[in-house]
Scaffold this motif. Structure first.
Motif, PDB file in Angstrom:
ATOM      1  N   ARG A   1      -2.468   0.057 -11.677  1.00  0.00           N
ATOM      2  CA  ARG A   1      -2.746  -0.942 -12.838  1.00  0.00           C
ATOM      3  C   ARG A   1      -2.311  -0.326 -14.114  1.00  0.00           C
ATOM      4  N   LEU A   2      -1.130   0.334 -14.279  1.00  0.00           N
ATOM      5  CA  LEU A   2      -1.125   1.072 -15.742  1.00  0.00           C
ATOM      6  C   LEU A   2      -0.333   0.127 -16.790  1.00  0.00           C
ATOM      7  N   CYS A   3       0.112  -0.852 -16.299  1.00  0.00           N
ATOM      8  CA  CYS A   3       0.605  -1.897 -17.194  1.00  0.00           C
ATOM      9  C   CYS A   3       0.367  -3.363 -16.935  1.00  0.00           C
TER      10      CYS A   3
ATOM     11  N   ARG B   1       1.928  -5.696 -15.679  1.00  0.00           N
ATOM     12  CA  ARG B   1       2.172  -6.346 -14.638  1.00  0.00           C
ATOM     13  C   ARG B   1       1.273  -6.390 -13.430  1.00  0.00           C
ATOM     14  N   GLN B   2       0.336  -5.328 -13.669  1.00  0.00           N
ATOM     15  CA  GLN B   2      -0.889  -5.020 -12.845  1.00  0.00           C
ATOM     16  C   GLN B   2      -0.551  -5.373 -11.247  1.00  0.00           C
ATOM     17  N   CYS B   3       0.433  -4.700 -11.090  1.00  0.00           N
ATOM     18  CA  CYS B   3       1.044  -4.646  -9.508  1.00  0.00           C
ATOM     19  C   CYS B   3      -0.034  -4.382  -8.275  1.00  0.00           C
TER      20      CYS B   3
ATOM     21  N   VAL C   1       0.231  -1.801  -6.707  1.00  0.00           N
ATOM     22  CA  VAL C   1       0.767  -1.006  -5.507  1.00  0.00           C
ATOM     23  C   VAL C   1       0.424   0.265  -5.405  1.00  0.00           C
TER      24      VAL C   1
ATOM     25  N   GLY D   1       6.429  -0.084  -7.896  1.00  0.00           N
ATOM     26  CA  GLY D   1       6.186  -1.450  -8.478  1.00  0.00           C
ATOM     27  C   GLY D   1       7.200  -1.988  -9.262  1.00  0.00           C
TER      28      GLY D   1
ATOM     29  N   CYS E   1       8.181  -1.472 -12.078  1.00  0.00           N
ATOM     30  CA  CYS E   1       8.580  -0.721 -13.009  1.00  0.00           C
ATOM     31  C   CYS E   1       9.755   0.225 -12.146  1.00  0.00           C
TER      32      CYS E   1
ATOM     33  N   SER F   1       8.484  -1.090 -17.008  1.00  0.00           N
ATOM     34  CA  SER F   1       7.964  -2.259 -16.632  1.00  0.00           C
ATOM     35  C   SER F   1       8.291  -3.529 -17.210  1.00  0.00           C
TER      36      SER F   1
HETATM   37  S1  SF4 Z   1       4.989  -2.248 -13.079  1.00  0.00           S
HETATM   38 FE1  SF4 Z   1       4.713   0.127 -12.308  1.00  0.00          FE
HETATM   39  S2  SF4 Z   1       3.224   0.620 -14.273  1.00  0.00           S
HETATM   40 FE2  SF4 Z   1       3.008  -1.475 -14.278  1.00  0.00          FE
HETATM   41  S3  SF4 Z   1       1.457  -1.838 -12.577  1.00  0.00           S
HETATM   42 FE3  SF4 Z   1       3.109  -2.111 -11.491  1.00  0.00          FE
HETATM   43  S4  SF4 Z   1       3.562  -0.159 -10.637  1.00  0.00           S
HETATM   44 FE4  SF4 Z   1       2.168   0.032 -12.161  1.00  0.00          FE
END
Ligand code: SF4
Length: 308
Positions: free
Chosen positions: A10-12, A14-16, A18, A26, A28, A64
């Protein structure tokens, strides 16, 4: 951040969620394997960062944001170019870059690999590295992570791409970009202040602070005017701002007019006129006719023709 920030990721914004450690990419496009597409001294950043000896850029694979017109599309799109790099190799690469004499280490699109970068920065400081560390980003950052970024970084150079949520939706599939980027920018400025020193000649490279970039888009000057109004209202006339004219259509942009052409002189002039009317004091502009020297081709060993 927990002990496995890549899983669930959940680093960006988008909160994927995964499992990147388990090998799932994700939005990204990246798993938890650090991938780097290019690195080296770079003379194509703003003079405040390029100085006389270059900025030590490290370009990461994936992104992302996924703006369809991204000039780094060969590396930022899912499954783009890049090589997997271990933490040890990342450390050696950074030290080698610093040894070339660059003025700063410039992490380009760092947010989706933040845990690797955070660990590297801490290690570099333990090594006694003193040059500024620069967070070069899309503006699409998770506000909750800005204080963690600021604990390691000296300089923030975020884009502010869109004030128009409809345009943001069309380009990167997230109409929340304006509000997210504005909040992240507020926090960056609160953490580091404005760029210091701000020397447009590059003789005195920046040590810390924030400079915002905005790329003027063909056919969307209204978006730019809204961006400028918003930035002026929020941050005042001393906000360091780089207003860029260098848009060039990528293959993905070709079938999507008006993104299939370069920026017109009248469009860029209108943007510059508004910035000056608003009284921005620390304003960097580009020539109307930008050369291709710093439009990258990551298929080449040296992606930028303008670099030595
Ligand atoms: S886009 Fe990438 S960095 Fe952002 S939440 Fe999804 S997996 Fe994580």
């Amino acid at each position: 951040m927990d002990s496995s920030p890549y899983s669930p990721c959940r680093l960006c914004p988008r909160q994927c969620g995964v499992d990147r450690l388990g090998g799932a990419p994700g939005v990204c496009g990246e798993t938890a394997d650090l991938r780097i597409a290019s690195w080296g001294p770079h003379m194509g950043e703003e003079p405040c960062f390029t100085g006389t000896r270059g900025s030590g850029t490290i370009f990461f694979s994936g992104c992302s944001c996924h703006c369809f017109f991204c000039q780094n599309w060969q590396i930022s799109n899912a499954h783009g170019l890049g090589q997997t790099v271990s933490a040890e190799a990342f450390h050696r690469l950074a030290l080698g870059l610093i040894e070339t004499g660059v003025h700063n280490l410039n992490f380009v699109t760092p947010d989706h690999f933040w845990p690797h970068i955070e660990a590297l920065c801490a290690r570099l400081r333990d090594d006694g590295v003193k040059i500024p560390l620069l967070f070069n980003s899309s503006g699409y950052q998770l506000p909750a992570l800005v204080s963690r970024y600021a604990a390691q970084m000296d300089i923030f150079m975020p884009d502010f791409k869109f004030a128009d949520p409809v345009l943001a939706r069309a380009v990167m599939r997230d109409e929340r970009y304006p509000e997210i980027a504005l909040e992240a920018l507020r926090l960056m400025v609160a953490e580091k202040g404005f760029l210091d020193p701000f020397d447009p000649t590059g003789m005195e490279p920046a040590r810390r602070g924030v400079l915002v970039r905005h790329l003027v888009l063909p056919g969307h000057v209204d978006n730019t005017l809204r961006v400028l109004d918003l930035l002026r209202e929020e941050f005042g006339r001393w906000l360091p701002l780089s207003l860029m004219s260098q848009y060039a259509p990528t293959p993905a942009a070709q079938p999507r007019p008006p993104f299939d052409r370069r920026l017109g002189p009248a469009e860029y002039q209108a943007a510059c006129d508004r910035a000056r009317e608003l009284g921005f004091e620390n304003l960097l502009v580009q020539p109307l006719a930008v050369t291709d020297d710093f439009l990258p081709d990551f298929e080449r060993k040296k992606p930028f023709k303008g670099n030595p």
